[in-house]
Design an enzyme around this catalytic site. Sequence first.
Site, PDB file in Angstrom:
ATOM      1  CD  GLU A  64      -8.082  -0.312  -2.361  1.00 52.84           C
ATOM      2  OE1 GLU A  64      -9.139   0.343  -2.430  1.00 52.84           O
ATOM      3  OE2 GLU A  64      -7.098  -0.094  -3.112  1.00 52.84           O
ATOM      4  N   GLY A 114      -4.171   1.743 -10.720  1.00 51.66           N
ATOM      5  CA  GLY A 114      -3.050   1.333 -11.570  1.00 51.66           C
ATOM      6  C   GLY A 114      -2.340   2.523 -12.163  1.00 51.66           C
ATOM      7  N   GLY A 134       3.476 -17.387   4.710  1.00 52.56           N
ATOM      8  CA  GLY A 134       2.402 -16.680   5.423  1.00 52.56           C
ATOM      9  C   GLY A 134       2.881 -16.097   6.743  1.00 52.56           C
ATOM     10  CG  HIS A 181      -6.359   3.303  -3.042  1.00 52.07           C
ATOM     11  ND1 HIS A 181      -6.308   2.363  -4.042  1.00 52.07           N
ATOM     12  CD2 HIS A 181      -5.648   4.366  -3.487  1.00 52.07           C
ATOM     13  CE1 HIS A 181      -5.589   2.829  -5.044  1.00 52.07           C
ATOM     14  NE2 HIS A 181      -5.187   4.038  -4.737  1.00 52.07           N
ATOM     15  CB  CYS A 221      -7.334   4.922  -7.446  1.00 51.48           C
ATOM     16  SG  CYS A 221      -6.088   6.201  -7.311  1.00 51.48           S
ATOM     17  CB  ILE A 244      23.497 -12.064   1.999  1.00 53.76           C
ATOM     18  CG1 ILE A 244      24.220 -13.331   1.559  1.00 53.76           C
ATOM     19  CG2 ILE A 244      24.496 -10.975   2.358  1.00 53.76           C
ATOM     20  CD1 ILE A 244      25.062 -13.140   0.314  1.00 53.76           C
TER      21      ILE A 244
HETATM   22  N1  GLN Z   1      -2.230   6.563 -12.233  1.00 51.97           N
HETATM   23  C1  GLN Z   1      -3.241   7.300 -11.548  1.00 51.97           C
HETATM   24  C2  GLN Z   1      -2.669   8.508 -10.823  1.00 51.97           C
HETATM   25  O1  GLN Z   1      -1.495   8.548 -10.516  1.00 51.97           O
HETATM   26  C3  GLN Z   1      -4.024   6.419 -10.604  1.00 51.97           C
HETATM   27  C4  GLN Z   1      -3.213   5.909  -9.443  1.00 51.97           C
HETATM   28  C5  GLN Z   1      -3.871   4.759  -8.729  1.00 51.97           C
HETATM   29  O2  GLN Z   1      -4.790   4.134  -9.244  1.00 51.97           O
HETATM   30  N2  GLN Z   1      -3.389   4.427  -7.538  1.00 51.97           N
HETATM   31  O3  GLN Z   1      -3.389   9.405 -10.515  1.00 51.97           O
END
Ligand code: GLN
Length: 535
Positions: free
Chosen positions: A510, A355, A16, A508, A382, A149
Amino acid sequence: MTKYIFITGGVISSLGKGITSASIGKILESRGLKVTLMKLDPYINVDPGTMNPYQHGEVYVTDDGAETDLDLGHYERFTSARMTRFNNVTTGQVYNSVISKERHGDYLGKTIQVIPHITNEIKERIRKVASVSHAQIVIVEIGGTVGDIEGLPFLEAARQFELDIGKDNVLYIHLTLVPYIRCADEIKTKPTQHSVGTLREIGIQPDILVCRTEKSLSDEVKEKISLFCNVRKEAVIEAKDVNSIYQLPLVFKNQILDEIILSHFNLICKFSDLKTWEKNVVERALSPKYKVTIAFVGKYITLQDAYKSIHEALVHAGIENDACVDIKRVDSEDIEKGDPKKVLQGVNGVLVPGGFGYRGIEGKIKSIKFARENKIPFLGLCLGMQCAVIEFSRHICGMKEANSTEFKPKTKYPVISLLAEQRKIKDLGGTMRLGAYPCKIKKNTLAFNIYGKSFIKERHRHRYEFNNIYRKLLEKKGMVFSGIYPQKNLVEIVELKNHPYFIAVQFHPEFKSKPDNAHPLFREFVKAALKTEFS
Ligand code: GLN
Protein backbone atom coordinates in the site's frame (compact mmCIF):
# COMPACT_ATOMS: atom_id res chain seq x y z
CA MET A 1 18.99 29.13 -4.45
CA THR A 2 16.47 26.74 -2.88
CA LYS A 3 13.07 28.26 -2.15
CA TYR A 4 11.16 27.31 0.99
CA ILE A 5 7.40 27.24 1.53
CA PHE A 6 6.19 26.92 5.11
CA ILE A 7 2.66 25.65 5.60
CA THR A 8 0.96 26.24 8.93
CA GLY A 9 -2.55 25.46 10.11
CA GLY A 10 -4.97 27.45 12.21
CA VAL A 11 -8.36 27.36 13.97
CA ILE A 12 -8.70 23.57 14.26
CA SER A 13 -6.72 20.46 13.41
CA SER A 14 -7.71 17.97 10.69
CA LEU A 15 -8.19 20.64 8.04
CA GLY A 16 -6.13 18.64 5.56
CA LYS A 17 -2.77 20.38 5.82
CA GLY A 18 -1.01 17.30 4.51
CA ILE A 19 -3.20 17.04 1.43
CA THR A 20 -2.94 20.80 0.89
CA SER A 21 0.87 20.62 1.07
CA ALA A 22 0.93 17.61 -1.28
CA SER A 23 -1.40 19.38 -3.75
CA ILE A 24 0.80 22.48 -3.76
CA GLY A 25 3.74 20.17 -4.43
CA LYS A 26 1.80 18.69 -7.33
CA ILE A 27 0.97 22.01 -9.03
CA LEU A 28 4.55 23.22 -8.70
CA GLU A 29 5.92 19.94 -10.01
CA SER A 30 3.58 20.28 -12.98
CA ARG A 31 5.45 23.51 -13.79
CA GLY A 32 8.68 21.56 -14.18
CA LEU A 33 10.12 22.30 -10.76
CA LYS A 34 11.89 19.73 -8.61
CA VAL A 35 9.97 19.68 -5.37
CA THR A 36 10.32 17.92 -2.06
CA LEU A 37 8.21 18.02 1.08
CA MET A 38 8.81 17.52 4.75
CA LYS A 39 6.80 17.40 7.95
CA LEU A 40 7.78 18.92 11.28
CA ASP A 41 5.93 17.21 14.11
CA PRO A 42 5.86 18.98 17.49
CA TYR A 43 5.38 15.86 19.64
CA ILE A 44 8.18 14.52 21.83
CA ASN A 45 8.19 10.95 20.51
CA VAL A 46 11.25 10.31 18.35
CA ASP A 47 8.95 8.91 15.68
CA PRO A 48 5.37 7.62 15.55
CA GLY A 49 6.54 3.98 15.42
CA THR A 50 5.58 3.19 18.99
CA MET A 51 2.33 5.19 19.04
CA ASN A 52 -1.11 3.66 19.12
CA PRO A 53 -2.85 4.05 15.73
CA TYR A 54 -5.82 5.57 17.54
CA GLN A 55 -3.54 8.36 18.75
CA HIS A 56 -1.64 8.94 15.62
CA GLY A 57 -3.13 7.12 12.65
CA GLU A 58 -1.06 5.05 10.26
CA VAL A 59 2.71 4.83 10.54
CA TYR A 60 4.05 5.43 7.04
CA VAL A 61 7.25 3.57 6.17
CA THR A 62 9.82 4.96 3.75
CA ASP A 63 12.18 2.98 1.51
CA ASP A 64 15.05 3.68 3.89
CA GLY A 65 13.09 2.18 6.77
CA ALA A 66 11.94 5.24 8.71
CA GLU A 67 8.63 5.06 10.56
CA THR A 68 7.03 8.40 9.78
CA ASP A 69 3.91 10.53 9.81
CA LEU A 70 1.13 9.54 7.43
CA ASP A 71 1.36 12.88 5.63
CA LEU A 72 4.54 11.62 3.99
CA GLY A 73 2.26 9.11 2.28
CA HIS A 74 0.28 11.96 0.74
CA TYR A 75 3.51 13.59 -0.42
CA GLU A 76 4.61 10.42 -2.20
CA ARG A 77 1.17 9.79 -3.69
CA PHE A 78 0.69 13.30 -5.12
CA THR A 79 4.24 14.04 -6.25
CA SER A 80 7.27 12.20 -7.51
CA ALA A 81 9.32 13.25 -4.47
CA ARG A 82 10.78 10.26 -2.60
CA MET A 83 10.63 10.43 1.16
CA THR A 84 13.53 9.48 3.43
CA ARG A 85 14.12 9.49 7.17
CA PHE A 86 15.14 13.16 6.90
CA ASN A 87 11.70 14.25 5.70
CA ASN A 88 9.98 13.85 9.06
CA VAL A 89 11.40 15.80 11.99
CA THR A 90 9.97 15.58 15.51
CA THR A 91 10.65 17.55 18.69
CA GLY A 92 11.95 14.26 20.14
CA GLN A 93 14.62 13.98 17.43
CA VAL A 94 15.62 17.62 17.74
CA TYR A 95 16.07 17.51 21.51
CA ASN A 96 17.75 14.12 21.32
CA SER A 97 20.44 15.45 19.06
CA VAL A 98 20.89 18.79 20.86
CA ILE A 99 21.28 16.97 24.19
CA SER A 100 23.79 14.48 22.82
CA LYS A 101 25.81 17.34 21.27
CA GLU A 102 25.75 19.07 24.65
CA ARG A 103 26.99 15.90 26.40
CA HIS A 104 29.72 15.64 23.80
CA GLY A 105 30.84 19.15 24.61
CA ASP A 106 30.09 20.56 21.18
CA TYR A 107 28.61 23.81 22.49
CA LEU A 108 31.84 24.87 24.22
CA GLY A 109 30.39 25.72 27.60
CA LYS A 110 27.38 27.71 26.41
CA THR A 111 23.95 27.66 28.05
CA ILE A 112 21.73 25.61 25.73
CA GLN A 113 18.48 27.38 24.92
CA VAL A 114 15.43 27.02 22.68
CA ILE A 115 16.64 30.05 20.75
CA PRO A 116 19.16 29.65 19.16
CA HIS A 117 20.16 26.01 19.81
CA ILE A 118 16.86 24.23 19.25
CA THR A 119 15.83 26.54 16.39
CA ASN A 120 19.27 26.13 14.77
CA GLU A 121 18.92 22.37 14.94
CA ILE A 122 15.49 22.61 13.27
CA LYS A 123 16.82 24.89 10.52
CA GLU A 124 19.78 22.61 9.93
CA ARG A 125 17.41 19.68 9.43
CA ILE A 126 15.34 21.65 6.92
CA ARG A 127 18.46 22.64 4.98
CA LYS A 128 19.61 19.02 5.07
CA VAL A 129 16.47 17.94 3.19
CA ALA A 130 17.13 20.66 0.63
CA SER A 131 20.70 19.48 0.10
CA VAL A 132 20.08 15.73 -0.09
CA SER A 133 17.05 16.06 -2.37
CA HIS A 134 18.52 18.75 -4.67
CA ALA A 135 15.00 20.16 -4.81
CA GLN A 136 14.37 23.68 -6.07
CA ILE A 137 11.40 24.03 -3.76
CA VAL A 138 11.16 22.56 -0.26
CA ILE A 139 7.65 22.55 1.18
CA VAL A 140 7.74 22.38 4.97
CA GLU A 141 4.51 21.45 6.70
CA ILE A 142 4.39 22.34 10.38
CA GLY A 143 2.21 19.93 12.34
CA GLY A 144 -0.36 21.02 14.91
CA THR A 145 -2.28 24.28 15.05
CA VAL A 146 -0.94 27.79 15.49
CA GLY A 147 -1.23 28.66 19.17
CA ASP A 148 -0.05 25.26 20.44
CA ILE A 149 2.81 25.57 22.94
CA GLU A 150 4.72 22.65 21.39
CA GLY A 151 4.77 24.18 17.93
CA LEU A 152 6.49 27.44 18.92
CA PRO A 153 10.13 26.46 18.26
CA PHE A 154 9.19 25.24 14.78
CA LEU A 155 7.33 28.46 13.97
CA GLU A 156 10.22 30.49 15.32
CA ALA A 157 12.63 28.56 13.09
CA ALA A 158 10.32 29.20 10.13
CA ARG A 159 10.27 32.92 10.96
CA GLN A 160 14.07 33.06 11.11
CA PHE A 161 14.34 31.51 7.66
CA GLU A 162 13.09 34.72 6.06
CA LEU A 163 15.62 36.69 8.06
CA ASP A 164 18.40 34.30 7.02
CA ILE A 165 17.79 34.04 3.29
CA GLY A 166 15.42 36.86 2.37
CA LYS A 167 11.78 37.38 1.52
CA ASP A 168 12.24 36.28 -2.13
CA ASN A 169 13.22 32.79 -1.04
CA VAL A 170 10.64 32.08 1.64
CA LEU A 171 6.86 31.93 1.45
CA TYR A 172 4.34 31.37 4.21
CA ILE A 173 0.99 29.73 3.57
CA HIS A 174 -1.60 29.48 6.30
CA LEU A 175 -4.50 27.03 6.15
CA THR A 176 -7.59 28.11 8.06
CA LEU A 177 -11.24 27.30 8.48
CA VAL A 178 -13.96 29.71 7.38
CA PRO A 179 -17.03 28.23 9.05
CA TYR A 180 -20.57 28.54 7.77
CA ILE A 181 -23.16 29.14 10.48
CA ARG A 182 -26.30 27.51 9.21
CA CYS A 183 -28.92 29.19 11.37
CA ALA A 184 -27.57 32.65 10.55
CA ASP A 185 -26.81 31.63 6.93
CA GLU A 186 -23.48 33.39 7.29
CA ILE A 187 -19.82 32.69 6.63
CA LYS A 188 -17.59 33.77 9.49
CA THR A 189 -14.09 35.18 9.03
CA LYS A 190 -13.30 35.90 12.67
CA PRO A 191 -11.53 32.58 13.46
CA THR A 192 -9.24 33.22 10.47
CA GLN A 193 -8.52 36.76 11.65
CA HIS A 194 -7.61 35.46 15.11
CA SER A 195 -5.48 32.68 13.77
CA VAL A 196 -3.52 35.04 11.49
CA GLY A 197 -3.27 37.45 14.42
CA THR A 198 -1.58 34.72 16.50
CA LEU A 199 0.85 33.99 13.66
CA ARG A 200 1.72 37.66 13.35
CA GLU A 201 2.43 37.86 17.08
CA ILE A 202 5.10 35.23 16.47
CA GLY A 203 6.45 37.38 13.63
CA ILE A 204 5.06 35.51 10.61
CA GLN A 205 2.92 37.38 8.11
CA PRO A 206 1.33 34.80 5.82
CA ASP A 207 1.64 35.53 2.09
CA ILE A 208 -1.18 33.19 1.11
CA LEU A 209 -4.27 31.98 2.97
CA VAL A 210 -5.96 28.73 2.02
CA CYS A 211 -9.48 28.80 3.42
CA ARG A 212 -11.30 25.53 4.06
CA THR A 213 -15.02 26.10 3.60
CA GLU A 214 -18.30 24.34 2.92
CA LYS A 215 -19.67 27.28 0.90
CA SER A 216 -18.03 29.36 -1.81
CA LEU A 217 -16.42 32.54 -0.56
CA SER A 218 -17.97 35.66 -2.09
CA ASP A 219 -15.78 38.53 -3.28
CA GLU A 220 -16.91 40.45 -0.26
CA VAL A 221 -15.76 37.74 2.15
CA LYS A 222 -12.41 37.49 0.37
CA GLU A 223 -11.97 41.26 0.57
CA LYS A 224 -12.72 41.20 4.26
CA ILE A 225 -10.22 38.39 4.92
CA SER A 226 -7.67 40.21 2.77
CA LEU A 227 -8.07 43.49 4.65
CA PHE A 228 -8.07 42.04 8.15
CA CYS A 229 -5.29 39.56 7.56
CA ASN A 230 -3.10 41.79 5.41
CA VAL A 231 -3.00 39.26 2.54
CA ARG A 232 -3.60 40.29 -1.10
CA LYS A 233 -7.11 39.38 -2.25
CA GLU A 234 -5.98 37.03 -5.03
CA ALA A 235 -3.88 35.21 -2.46
CA VAL A 236 -6.98 34.33 -0.45
CA ILE A 237 -7.55 30.87 -1.88
CA GLU A 238 -10.81 29.02 -1.48
CA ALA A 239 -10.59 25.33 -0.62
CA LYS A 240 -14.18 24.19 -0.76
CA ASP A 241 -14.92 20.58 0.24
CA VAL A 242 -14.28 18.18 -2.64
CA ASN A 243 -15.54 14.68 -3.40
CA SER A 244 -12.09 13.30 -4.10
CA ILE A 245 -8.88 14.56 -2.48
CA TYR A 246 -7.24 14.23 -5.90
CA GLN A 247 -9.31 17.21 -7.12
CA LEU A 248 -7.46 19.60 -4.84
CA PRO A 249 -4.50 20.32 -7.17
CA LEU A 250 -7.06 21.33 -9.83
CA VAL A 251 -8.92 23.54 -7.36
CA PHE A 252 -5.64 25.34 -6.62
CA LYS A 253 -4.60 25.51 -10.25
CA ASN A 254 -7.91 27.14 -11.18
CA GLN A 255 -7.15 29.92 -8.71
CA ILE A 256 -3.65 30.27 -10.21
CA LEU A 257 -2.02 29.42 -6.91
CA ASP A 258 1.02 28.14 -8.84
CA GLU A 259 1.43 31.55 -10.54
CA ILE A 260 1.07 33.40 -7.24
CA ILE A 261 3.83 31.25 -5.71
CA LEU A 262 6.11 31.53 -8.74
CA SER A 263 5.78 35.30 -8.93
CA HIS A 264 6.59 35.61 -5.21
CA PHE A 265 9.81 33.72 -5.88
CA ASN A 266 10.47 35.59 -9.15
CA LEU A 267 10.56 32.27 -10.98
CA ILE A 268 9.60 31.85 -14.60
CA CYS A 269 8.62 28.29 -15.47
CA LYS A 270 7.17 26.44 -18.41
CA PHE A 271 3.40 26.55 -18.56
CA SER A 272 1.62 23.29 -18.04
CA ASP A 273 -1.83 22.09 -17.22
CA LEU A 274 -2.91 19.08 -15.23
CA LYS A 275 -4.95 17.53 -18.05
CA THR A 276 -3.57 14.00 -17.69
CA TRP A 277 -4.15 14.04 -13.95
CA GLU A 278 -7.64 15.38 -14.51
CA LYS A 279 -8.48 12.77 -17.12
CA ASN A 280 -6.75 9.71 -15.66
CA VAL A 281 -7.32 10.30 -11.98
CA VAL A 282 -10.02 12.84 -11.17
CA GLU A 283 -12.58 12.06 -13.86
CA ARG A 284 -12.28 8.33 -13.33
CA ALA A 285 -12.50 8.73 -9.55
CA LEU A 286 -15.64 10.81 -9.82
CA SER A 287 -17.57 8.77 -12.37
CA PRO A 288 -17.02 5.06 -11.82
CA LYS A 289 -18.97 2.61 -13.96
CA TYR A 290 -18.96 -0.32 -11.55
CA LYS A 291 -19.08 -0.97 -7.85
CA VAL A 292 -17.50 -3.57 -5.59
CA THR A 293 -17.67 -4.11 -1.86
CA ILE A 294 -14.49 -5.05 -0.07
CA ALA A 295 -14.67 -6.23 3.54
CA PHE A 296 -11.84 -4.67 5.49
CA VAL A 297 -11.31 -6.86 8.54
CA GLY A 298 -9.27 -4.86 11.02
CA LYS A 299 -8.94 -3.70 14.59
CA TYR A 300 -8.84 0.08 14.34
CA ILE A 301 -11.64 0.40 11.83
CA THR A 302 -13.40 3.36 13.46
CA LEU A 303 -10.44 5.57 12.65
CA GLN A 304 -9.98 5.82 8.91
CA ASP A 305 -6.52 7.36 9.30
CA ALA A 306 -5.26 4.17 10.97
CA TYR A 307 -5.08 2.45 7.56
CA LYS A 308 -4.73 5.53 5.34
CA SER A 309 -2.45 4.06 2.66
CA ILE A 310 -4.51 0.87 2.29
CA HIS A 311 -7.63 2.95 1.92
CA GLU A 312 -5.98 5.08 -0.77
CA ALA A 313 -4.51 2.04 -2.54
CA LEU A 314 -8.06 0.63 -2.83
CA VAL A 315 -9.23 3.96 -4.23
CA HIS A 316 -6.39 3.85 -6.80
CA ALA A 317 -7.29 0.27 -7.74
CA GLY A 318 -10.90 1.42 -8.15
CA ILE A 319 -9.80 4.27 -10.44
CA GLU A 320 -7.89 1.88 -12.73
CA ASN A 321 -10.82 -0.54 -12.85
CA ASP A 322 -13.42 2.24 -13.29
CA ALA A 323 -15.02 1.02 -10.11
CA CYS A 324 -16.19 2.58 -6.92
CA VAL A 325 -14.69 0.53 -4.09
CA ASP A 326 -17.07 0.48 -1.20
CA ILE A 327 -15.08 -0.41 1.89
CA LYS A 328 -17.11 -2.34 4.42
CA ARG A 329 -15.29 -1.89 7.69
CA VAL A 330 -15.53 -5.05 9.75
CA ASP A 331 -14.33 -5.23 13.34
CA SER A 332 -12.47 -8.54 13.56
CA GLU A 333 -13.64 -8.97 17.15
CA ASP A 334 -17.26 -9.02 15.95
CA ILE A 335 -16.48 -11.93 13.64
CA GLU A 336 -14.85 -13.78 16.52
CA LYS A 337 -18.15 -13.97 18.37
CA GLY A 338 -20.40 -15.10 15.55
CA ASP A 339 -20.75 -16.66 12.13
CA PRO A 340 -18.53 -14.88 9.56
CA LYS A 341 -21.20 -15.55 6.96
CA LYS A 342 -23.49 -13.02 8.61
CA VAL A 343 -20.99 -10.23 8.05
CA LEU A 344 -19.14 -11.37 4.93
CA GLN A 345 -21.91 -12.84 2.82
CA GLY A 346 -22.18 -10.89 -0.43
CA VAL A 347 -18.88 -9.01 -0.25
CA ASN A 348 -16.73 -9.15 -3.39
CA GLY A 349 -13.41 -9.34 -1.61
CA VAL A 350 -11.83 -9.69 1.82
CA LEU A 351 -8.78 -7.71 2.91
CA VAL A 352 -6.91 -8.38 6.14
CA PRO A 353 -4.42 -5.60 6.94
CA GLY A 354 -1.37 -5.44 9.20
CA GLY A 355 -1.51 -5.16 12.97
CA PHE A 356 -0.02 -6.10 16.29
CA GLY A 357 -1.15 -8.15 19.27
CA TYR A 358 -3.57 -11.01 19.77
CA ARG A 359 -6.81 -9.05 20.05
CA GLY A 360 -9.00 -9.67 17.01
CA ILE A 361 -6.72 -12.33 15.50
CA GLU A 362 -9.20 -15.22 15.67
CA GLY A 363 -11.75 -13.08 13.79
CA LYS A 364 -9.21 -12.41 11.06
CA ILE A 365 -8.44 -16.13 10.78
CA LYS A 366 -12.15 -16.93 10.56
CA SER A 367 -12.61 -14.35 7.77
CA ILE A 368 -9.70 -15.80 5.80
CA LYS A 369 -11.16 -19.30 6.13
CA PHE A 370 -14.46 -17.96 4.85
CA ALA A 371 -12.78 -16.27 1.86
CA ARG A 372 -10.72 -19.36 1.06
CA GLU A 373 -13.63 -21.79 1.23
CA ASN A 374 -16.10 -19.58 -0.58
CA LYS A 375 -13.63 -18.52 -3.29
CA ILE A 376 -13.89 -14.85 -2.42
CA PRO A 377 -10.87 -12.82 -3.57
CA PHE A 378 -8.53 -12.31 -0.63
CA LEU A 379 -5.60 -10.00 -0.06
CA GLY A 380 -3.56 -10.32 3.15
CA LEU A 381 -1.04 -7.71 4.19
CA CYS A 382 1.73 -8.38 6.70
CA LEU A 383 -0.21 -9.66 9.73
CA GLY A 384 -2.83 -10.63 7.12
CA MET A 385 -0.28 -12.99 5.57
CA GLN A 386 0.69 -14.41 8.95
CA CYS A 387 -2.99 -15.10 9.69
CA ALA A 388 -3.42 -16.77 6.28
CA VAL A 389 -0.52 -19.09 7.12
CA ILE A 390 -1.99 -19.90 10.55
CA GLU A 391 -5.40 -20.55 9.00
CA PHE A 392 -3.98 -22.90 6.36
CA SER A 393 -1.83 -24.74 8.90
CA ARG A 394 -4.77 -25.26 11.25
CA HIS A 395 -7.48 -26.23 8.78
CA ILE A 396 -5.63 -27.86 5.88
CA CYS A 397 -2.43 -29.20 7.43
CA GLY A 398 -4.01 -30.61 10.59
CA MET A 399 -2.00 -28.48 13.03
CA LYS A 400 -4.91 -27.34 15.15
CA GLU A 401 -2.79 -25.35 17.58
CA ALA A 402 -0.77 -23.56 14.88
CA ASN A 403 -0.08 -19.99 15.87
CA SER A 404 2.40 -17.14 15.85
CA THR A 405 4.74 -16.87 18.81
CA GLU A 406 3.62 -13.24 19.00
CA PHE A 407 0.25 -14.50 20.25
CA LYS A 408 1.21 -17.74 21.92
CA PRO A 409 4.92 -17.92 22.75
CA LYS A 410 4.84 -21.62 23.65
CA THR A 411 2.59 -22.80 20.82
CA LYS A 412 3.07 -26.39 19.64
CA TYR A 413 3.25 -25.33 15.99
CA PRO A 414 5.01 -21.95 15.74
CA VAL A 415 4.33 -21.41 12.02
CA ILE A 416 5.12 -17.71 12.48
CA SER A 417 8.04 -16.93 14.78
CA LEU A 418 10.98 -14.65 15.51
CA LEU A 419 14.37 -14.92 13.85
CA ALA A 420 17.23 -15.30 16.32
CA GLU A 421 18.42 -11.75 15.53
CA GLN A 422 15.03 -10.33 16.63
CA ARG A 423 14.95 -12.33 19.86
CA LYS A 424 17.87 -10.38 21.28
CA ILE A 425 16.21 -6.99 20.81
CA LYS A 426 14.77 -5.25 23.87
CA ASP A 427 13.87 -1.74 22.60
CA LEU A 428 10.57 -1.34 20.76
CA GLY A 429 11.31 1.82 18.77
CA GLY A 430 12.81 1.42 15.29
CA THR A 431 13.86 -2.21 15.77
CA MET A 432 11.54 -4.12 13.43
CA ARG A 433 12.46 -5.29 9.95
CA LEU A 434 11.88 -1.93 8.32
CA GLY A 435 12.02 -0.45 4.84
CA ALA A 436 12.58 -1.77 1.33
CA TYR A 437 13.84 -5.32 0.77
CA PRO A 438 14.19 -7.20 -2.52
CA CYS A 439 11.97 -10.16 -3.29
CA LYS A 440 12.39 -12.79 -5.97
CA ILE A 441 9.19 -14.01 -7.58
CA LYS A 442 8.72 -17.55 -8.88
CA LYS A 443 7.63 -17.95 -12.49
CA ASN A 444 4.18 -19.40 -13.27
CA THR A 445 2.61 -18.06 -10.12
CA LEU A 446 -0.18 -15.58 -9.44
CA ALA A 447 2.39 -13.17 -8.03
CA PHE A 448 4.38 -13.33 -11.27
CA ASN A 449 1.24 -12.68 -13.29
CA ILE A 450 0.40 -9.71 -11.12
CA TYR A 451 3.82 -8.07 -11.11
CA GLY A 452 4.97 -9.26 -14.52
CA LYS A 453 8.59 -9.49 -13.31
CA SER A 454 10.95 -11.60 -11.23
CA PHE A 455 12.43 -8.96 -8.95
CA ILE A 456 10.56 -6.45 -6.87
CA LYS A 457 11.27 -4.27 -3.86
CA GLU A 458 8.65 -3.65 -1.22
CA ARG A 459 8.57 -1.99 2.17
CA HIS A 460 8.42 -3.87 5.45
CA ARG A 461 7.39 -3.22 9.04
CA HIS A 462 7.23 -6.37 11.13
CA ARG A 463 9.15 -8.46 13.60
CA TYR A 464 7.80 -11.97 12.98
CA GLU A 465 8.45 -14.18 9.94
CA PHE A 466 7.16 -17.33 8.35
CA ASN A 467 8.90 -20.27 10.03
CA ASN A 468 10.73 -22.17 7.28
CA ILE A 469 10.55 -25.46 9.22
CA TYR A 470 6.95 -25.72 8.02
CA ARG A 471 7.51 -24.71 4.40
CA LYS A 472 7.71 -28.22 2.90
CA LEU A 473 4.60 -29.41 4.71
CA LEU A 474 2.46 -26.43 3.71
CA GLU A 475 3.77 -26.66 0.16
CA LYS A 476 2.75 -30.30 -0.02
CA LYS A 477 -0.76 -29.33 1.03
CA GLY A 478 -1.03 -26.72 -1.71
CA MET A 479 0.29 -23.41 -0.42
CA VAL A 480 2.56 -21.74 -2.96
CA PHE A 481 5.50 -19.72 -1.69
CA SER A 482 5.83 -17.43 -4.65
CA GLY A 483 8.02 -14.64 -3.28
CA ILE A 484 11.24 -15.04 -1.30
CA TYR A 485 13.80 -12.59 0.08
CA PRO A 486 16.84 -14.39 -1.32
CA GLN A 487 19.59 -13.23 1.06
CA LYS A 488 17.87 -14.77 4.08
CA ASN A 489 15.49 -17.18 2.41
CA LEU A 490 12.48 -15.49 4.04
CA VAL A 491 8.93 -15.97 2.76
CA GLU A 492 7.49 -12.77 1.33
CA ILE A 493 4.47 -13.94 -0.69
CA VAL A 494 2.11 -16.88 -0.25
CA GLU A 495 -0.78 -17.83 -2.52
CA LEU A 496 -3.25 -20.60 -3.25
CA LYS A 497 -4.14 -22.32 -6.50
CA ASN A 498 -7.72 -23.26 -7.40
CA HIS A 499 -8.97 -19.99 -6.06
CA PRO A 500 -9.84 -16.87 -8.08
CA TYR A 501 -7.46 -14.63 -6.08
CA PHE A 502 -5.84 -15.68 -2.83
CA ILE A 503 -2.59 -13.92 -2.14
CA ALA A 504 -0.92 -12.58 0.97
CA VAL A 505 2.31 -10.68 1.42
CA GLN A 506 4.66 -10.07 4.34
CA PHE A 507 5.32 -6.51 3.16
CA HIS A 508 3.18 -3.40 2.74
CA PRO A 509 2.43 -2.79 -0.94
CA GLU A 510 0.00 0.00 0.00
CA PHE A 511 2.91 2.39 0.61
CA LYS A 512 3.85 2.39 -3.06
CA SER A 513 0.45 2.79 -4.69
CA LYS A 514 -0.25 6.00 -6.61
CA PRO A 515 -3.51 7.50 -7.90
CA ASP A 516 -2.24 7.35 -11.48
CA ASN A 517 -0.45 4.04 -11.02
CA ALA A 518 -2.30 1.69 -8.67
CA HIS A 519 -0.22 -1.00 -7.02
CA PRO A 520 -0.63 -4.21 -9.07
CA LEU A 521 -1.63 -6.34 -6.02
CA PHE A 522 -4.53 -3.96 -5.32
CA ARG A 523 -5.40 -3.41 -8.99
CA GLU A 524 -5.71 -7.15 -9.64
CA PHE A 525 -7.52 -7.70 -6.33
CA VAL A 526 -10.24 -5.22 -7.30
CA LYS A 527 -10.32 -6.70 -10.81
CA ALA A 528 -10.90 -10.17 -9.33
CA ALA A 529 -13.54 -8.74 -6.98
CA LEU A 530 -15.32 -7.18 -9.97
CA LYS A 531 -15.47 -10.60 -11.63
CA THR A 532 -17.34 -12.02 -8.65
CA GLU A 533 -19.82 -9.17 -8.97
CA PHE A 534 -20.66 -10.13 -12.54
CA SER A 535 -20.32 -13.89 -12.38
N1 GLN B 1 2.69 -8.16 14.34
C1 GLN B 1 3.29 -8.71 13.17
C2 GLN B 1 4.81 -8.66 13.24
O1 GLN B 1 5.37 -7.86 13.96
C3 GLN B 1 2.78 -8.04 11.92
C4 GLN B 1 3.19 -6.59 11.80
C5 GLN B 1 2.39 -5.84 10.77
O2 GLN B 1 1.33 -6.29 10.33
N2 GLN B 1 2.85 -4.66 10.38
O3 GLN B 1 5.45 -9.37 12.54
